[in-house]
Motif scaffolding. Structure first.
Motif, PDB file in Angstrom:
ATOM      1  N   GLU A 144      35.708  29.937  21.256  1.00  0.00           N
ATOM      2  CA  GLU A 144      36.904  30.699  20.846  1.00  0.00           C
ATOM      3  C   GLU A 144      37.594  31.364  22.042  1.00  0.00           C
ATOM      4  OE1 GLU A 144      35.793  33.396  17.676  1.00  0.00           O
ATOM      5  OE2 GLU A 144      34.743  31.792  16.627  1.00  0.00           O
ATOM      6  N   PHE A 145      37.059  31.113  23.238  1.00  0.00           N
ATOM      7  CA  PHE A 145      37.548  31.762  24.461  1.00  0.00           C
ATOM      8  C   PHE A 145      39.072  31.640  24.628  1.00  0.00           C
ATOM      9  CE2 PHE A 145      38.582  31.384  28.990  1.00  0.00           C
ATOM     10  CZ  PHE A 145      38.008  32.515  29.534  1.00  0.00           C
ATOM     11  N   SER A 146      39.602  30.423  24.497  1.00  0.00           N
ATOM     12  CA  SER A 146      41.047  30.240  24.752  1.00  0.00           C
ATOM     13  C   SER A 146      41.891  30.806  23.612  1.00  0.00           C
ATOM     14  CB  SER A 146      41.364  28.756  24.981  1.00  0.00           C
ATOM     15  OG  SER A 146      40.761  28.344  26.186  1.00  0.00           O
ATOM     16  N   PRO A 174      29.640  28.724  33.969  1.00  0.00           N
ATOM     17  CA  PRO A 174      30.207  27.481  33.410  1.00  0.00           C
ATOM     18  C   PRO A 174      31.663  27.256  33.813  1.00  0.00           C
ATOM     19  CG  PRO A 174      29.367  28.976  31.681  1.00  0.00           C
ATOM     20  CD  PRO A 174      29.522  29.760  32.945  1.00  0.00           C
ATOM     21  N   GLY A 175      32.056  25.971  33.749  1.00  0.00           N
ATOM     22  CA  GLY A 175      33.478  25.607  33.778  1.00  0.00           C
ATOM     23  C   GLY A 175      33.990  25.654  32.345  1.00  0.00           C
ATOM     24  N   LEU A 176      34.854  24.707  31.991  1.00  0.00           N
ATOM     25  CA  LEU A 176      35.484  24.737  30.663  1.00  0.00           C
ATOM     26  C   LEU A 176      34.463  24.509  29.542  1.00  0.00           C
ATOM     27  CD1 LEU A 176      38.614  22.609  31.595  1.00  0.00           C
ATOM     28  CD2 LEU A 176      38.672  25.006  30.852  1.00  0.00           C
ATOM     29  N   VAL A 177      34.395  25.452  28.627  1.00  0.00           N
ATOM     30  CA  VAL A 177      33.490  25.352  27.463  1.00  0.00           C
ATOM     31  C   VAL A 177      34.343  25.519  26.206  1.00  0.00           C
ATOM     32  CG1 VAL A 177      31.351  26.178  26.424  1.00  0.00           C
ATOM     33  CG2 VAL A 177      31.808  26.672  28.848  1.00  0.00           C
ATOM     34  N   THR A 184      37.160  21.345  39.930  1.00  0.00           N
ATOM     35  CA  THR A 184      37.457  22.739  40.294  1.00  0.00           C
ATOM     36  C   THR A 184      38.207  23.326  39.095  1.00  0.00           C
ATOM     37  OG1 THR A 184      39.675  22.321  41.177  1.00  0.00           O
ATOM     38  CG2 THR A 184      37.832  22.021  42.709  1.00  0.00           C
ATOM     39  N   CYS A 185      38.589  24.602  39.203  1.00  0.00           N
ATOM     40  CA  CYS A 185      39.366  25.186  38.093  1.00  0.00           C
ATOM     41  C   CYS A 185      40.587  24.320  37.794  1.00  0.00           C
ATOM     42  CB  CYS A 185      39.835  26.596  38.460  1.00  0.00           C
ATOM     43  SG  CYS A 185      38.562  27.852  38.355  1.00  0.00           S
ATOM     44  N   GLY A 186      41.244  23.850  38.858  1.00  0.00           N
ATOM     45  CA  GLY A 186      42.525  23.145  38.672  1.00  0.00           C
ATOM     46  C   GLY A 186      42.428  21.635  38.647  1.00  0.00           C
ATOM     47  N   VAL A 205      39.882  31.086  42.199  1.00  0.00           N
ATOM     48  CA  VAL A 205      40.981  31.808  41.542  1.00  0.00           C
ATOM     49  C   VAL A 205      42.038  30.784  41.160  1.00  0.00           C
ATOM     50  CG1 VAL A 205      42.732  33.629  41.820  1.00  0.00           C
ATOM     51  CG2 VAL A 205      40.526  33.827  42.992  1.00  0.00           C
ATOM     52  N   TYR A 206      42.698  31.001  40.024  1.00  0.00           N
ATOM     53  CA  TYR A 206      43.791  30.088  39.636  1.00  0.00           C
ATOM     54  C   TYR A 206      45.011  30.897  39.210  1.00  0.00           C
ATOM     55  CZ  TYR A 206      41.513  30.926  35.100  1.00  0.00           C
ATOM     56  OH  TYR A 206      40.930  31.514  34.006  1.00  0.00           O
ATOM     57  N   PRO A 207      46.219  30.286  39.291  1.00  0.00           N
ATOM     58  CA  PRO A 207      47.444  31.035  38.984  1.00  0.00           C
ATOM     59  C   PRO A 207      47.408  31.598  37.571  1.00  0.00           C
ATOM     60  CG  PRO A 207      47.966  28.885  39.936  1.00  0.00           C
ATOM     61  CD  PRO A 207      46.486  28.883  39.674  1.00  0.00           C
ATOM     62  N   VAL A 233      41.157  33.518  22.082  1.00  0.00           N
ATOM     63  CA  VAL A 233      41.211  34.949  22.419  1.00  0.00           C
ATOM     64  C   VAL A 233      42.195  35.154  23.571  1.00  0.00           C
ATOM     65  CG1 VAL A 233      39.855  36.896  23.294  1.00  0.00           C
ATOM     66  CG2 VAL A 233      38.880  35.386  21.549  1.00  0.00           C
ATOM     67  N   ARG A 234      42.094  34.273  24.596  1.00  0.00           N
ATOM     68  CA  ARG A 234      43.004  34.405  25.760  1.00  0.00           C
ATOM     69  C   ARG A 234      44.468  34.375  25.309  1.00  0.00           C
ATOM     70  NH1 ARG A 234      42.307  31.344  31.326  1.00  0.00           N
ATOM     71  NH2 ARG A 234      42.212  33.459  32.104  1.00  0.00           N
ATOM     72  N   PHE A 235      44.790  33.446  24.397  1.00  0.00           N
ATOM     73  CA  PHE A 235      46.185  33.285  23.979  1.00  0.00           C
ATOM     74  C   PHE A 235      46.484  34.040  22.679  1.00  0.00           C
ATOM     75  CE2 PHE A 235      45.460  29.322  26.595  1.00  0.00           C
ATOM     76  CZ  PHE A 235      46.155  29.793  27.701  1.00  0.00           C
ATOM     77  N   VAL A 240      43.316  38.469  37.225  1.00  0.00           N
ATOM     78  CA  VAL A 240      42.499  39.599  36.759  1.00  0.00           C
ATOM     79  C   VAL A 240      41.215  39.099  36.092  1.00  0.00           C
ATOM     80  CG1 VAL A 240      42.459  41.667  35.310  1.00  0.00           C
ATOM     81  CG2 VAL A 240      44.523  41.075  36.605  1.00  0.00           C
ATOM     82  N   TYR A 241      41.321  38.039  35.286  1.00  0.00           N
ATOM     83  CA  TYR A 241      40.089  37.466  34.716  1.00  0.00           C
ATOM     84  C   TYR A 241      39.166  37.003  35.848  1.00  0.00           C
ATOM     85  CZ  TYR A 241      36.803  34.431  32.313  1.00  0.00           C
ATOM     86  OH  TYR A 241      35.643  33.856  31.862  1.00  0.00           O
ATOM     87  N   CYS A 242      39.751  36.297  36.833  1.00  0.00           N
ATOM     88  CA  CYS A 242      38.934  35.820  37.969  1.00  0.00           C
ATOM     89  C   CYS A 242      38.334  37.003  38.726  1.00  0.00           C
ATOM     90  CB  CYS A 242      39.769  34.955  38.911  1.00  0.00           C
ATOM     91  SG  CYS A 242      40.280  33.382  38.172  1.00  0.00           S
ATOM     92  N   GLY A 270      28.424  34.197  34.094  1.00  0.00           N
ATOM     93  CA  GLY A 270      29.576  34.333  34.998  1.00  0.00           C
ATOM     94  C   GLY A 270      30.604  33.292  34.646  1.00  0.00           C
ATOM     95  N   SER A 271      31.131  32.623  35.645  1.00  0.00           N
ATOM     96  CA  SER A 271      32.132  31.579  35.387  1.00  0.00           C
ATOM     97  C   SER A 271      32.483  30.896  36.702  1.00  0.00           C
ATOM     98  CB  SER A 271      33.407  32.200  34.807  1.00  0.00           C
ATOM     99  OG  SER A 271      34.443  31.246  34.733  1.00  0.00           O
ATOM    100  N   ILE A 272      33.007  29.687  36.586  1.00  0.00           N
ATOM    101  CA  ILE A 272      33.635  29.068  37.759  1.00  0.00           C
ATOM    102  C   ILE A 272      34.735  30.005  38.281  1.00  0.00           C
ATOM    103  CG2 ILE A 272      35.300  27.745  36.368  1.00  0.00           C
ATOM    104  CD1 ILE A 272      35.124  25.502  38.429  1.00  0.00           C
ATOM    105  N   ALA A 273      35.290  30.816  37.364  1.00  0.00           N
ATOM    106  CA  ALA A 273      36.335  31.775  37.742  1.00  0.00           C
ATOM    107  C   ALA A 273      35.777  32.930  38.572  1.00  0.00           C
ATOM    108  CB  ALA A 273      37.021  32.319  36.488  1.00  0.00           C
ATOM    109  N   GLY A 274      34.474  32.984  38.740  1.00  0.00           N
ATOM    110  CA  GLY A 274      33.862  33.957  39.648  1.00  0.00           C
ATOM    111  C   GLY A 274      33.693  33.384  41.037  1.00  0.00           C
TER     112      GLY A 274
HETATM  113  C1  8X3 Z   1      36.304  30.460  31.734  1.00  0.00           C
HETATM  114  C2  8X3 Z   1      36.618  29.236  32.506  1.00  0.00           C
HETATM  115  O1  8X3 Z   1      38.455  28.146  33.922  1.00  0.00           O
HETATM  116  O2  8X3 Z   1      39.090  29.091  31.781  1.00  0.00           O
HETATM  117  O3  8X3 Z   1      35.607  31.383  32.495  1.00  0.00           O
HETATM  118  O4  8X3 Z   1      38.587  30.527  33.623  1.00  0.00           O
HETATM  119  S1  8X3 Z   1      38.271  29.275  33.001  1.00  0.00           S
END
Ligand code: 8X3
Ligand code: NDP
Length: 259
Positions: free
Chosen positions: A191-193, A185-188, A247-249, A148-150, A195-197, A154-156, A141-145
């Motif tokens: 290649e996640f970011s 997890p929180g920030l890991v 937290t996320c932020g 929610v952050y700005p 892919v995001r960007f 949709v990811y959250c 899952g994720s902390i994003a589950g």
């Molecule tokens: C990934 C963590 O905080 O970038 O699930 O959404 S976050």
């Protein structure tokens, strides 16, 4: 703990947390099924894992494609068909725009992969676990589950859905002997970011700037810990954060003199 007689299937094992999980389980001489779209990466990883004593099967698989999931996972044979531990890891984020500027294609990709893909794989493999009265499903899952952050709505939402599916699945499978867990997890640093960007490496690296994120291996060690509890113990939900993250932020960032 040894996983020597167990079959572990990891979705999204061509990089990041999935790859690290494969490496962590292989240390215990396990039978591993690696699934992802970039099959050449899986083959390179398989060579490394076989050197550690693991038996490995690689599957080119897009979890969004239900017919492909049913074809590849529903027709596994022999001991490969008896998946003891399913790690639902395949997932991604796309974009960080506010909803009013969001891209439909990004939303489709996140929801189809993170939510429907996880359901496709789970629906295909869970019946055999129920029939054998044992098994374990570990969702990433994720902390994003949980927050929610700005720009992340949709990811959250997709990871909140994973949280709901984990809880519901645990209820549905209660009494069958099949355990259901989530590692959030929180920030890991993976290649996640990137892919995001959409491949913007500089922007991606800023996500982890001036702080110490989790490594993929940190998450994998937790997944292995969850999988290695005795059969009567279910480590149901774990929130795994970097010490620098509250937290996320709220992330403590401290530039050094060299940066
Ligand atoms: C990934 C963590 O905080 O970038 O699930 O959404 S976050
Ligand atoms: P990576 O981008 O490094 O890995 C993502 C993996 O998912 C890749 O192996 C990719 O393989 C696979 N994948 C993506 N789409 C599909 C698809 N349609 N079918 C099959 N496989 C797919 O990122 P992470 O390792 O960080 O991400 C793994 C999981 O961890 C995700 O669910 C993510 O949401 C979650 N997570 C990540 C966090 C982070 O900060 N990095 C924090 C919290 C959770 P391929 O492209 O070859 O198909």
């Amino acid at each position: 703990m040894t996983f020597s007689q167990q079959t572990v299937l990891i979705t999204g094992s061509s990089s990041g947390i999935g790859e690290a999980c494969a490496l962590a389980f292989a240390g215990s001489a396990v039978r591993l099924i690696l699934a992802a779209r970039r099959v050449e990466r899986l083959q390179q990883l398989a060579t490394q894992l076989q050197a550690k004593g693991a038996e490995v099967l690689t599957l080119e698989l897009d979890v969004r494609d239900l017919a492909a999931v049913e074809q590849s996972l529903g027709t596994l044979e022999g001991p490969w068909a008896e998946v003891d531990i399913l790690i639902n890891n395949a997932g991604l984020s796309r974009g960080l725009e506010p909803i009013q500027e969001g891209r439909y294609a990004d939303w489709d990709e996140m929801l189809d992969t993170n939510v429907k893909g996880l359901l496709h794989v789970t629906r295909t493999l869970a019946p055999a676990m129920v029939a054998r009265k044992r098994g374990q499903i570990i969702n990433i899952g994720s902390i994003a589950g949980r927050e929610v952050y700005p720009g992340g709505a949709v990811y959250c939402a997709s990871k909140h859905a994973v949280h709901a599916i984990t809880q519901g699945l645990r209820m549905d499978l209660n009494g069958t002997g099949v355990r259901v867990s989530t590692v959030d997890p929180g920030l890991v640093h993976t290649e996640f970011s990137q892919v995001r960007f959409h491949g913007d490496h500089q922007r991606a690296e800023k996500t982890y700037q001036h702080m110490t994120p989790l490594s993929a291996a940190d998450v994998a060690a937790t997944v292995v810990w969850v999988a290695s509890r005795p059969a009567h113990v279910n480590a149901a939900e774990i929130l795994l954060l970097p010490t620098d993250q509250a937290t996320c932020g709220i992330v403590h960032r401290q530039p050094t003199n060299h940066e």
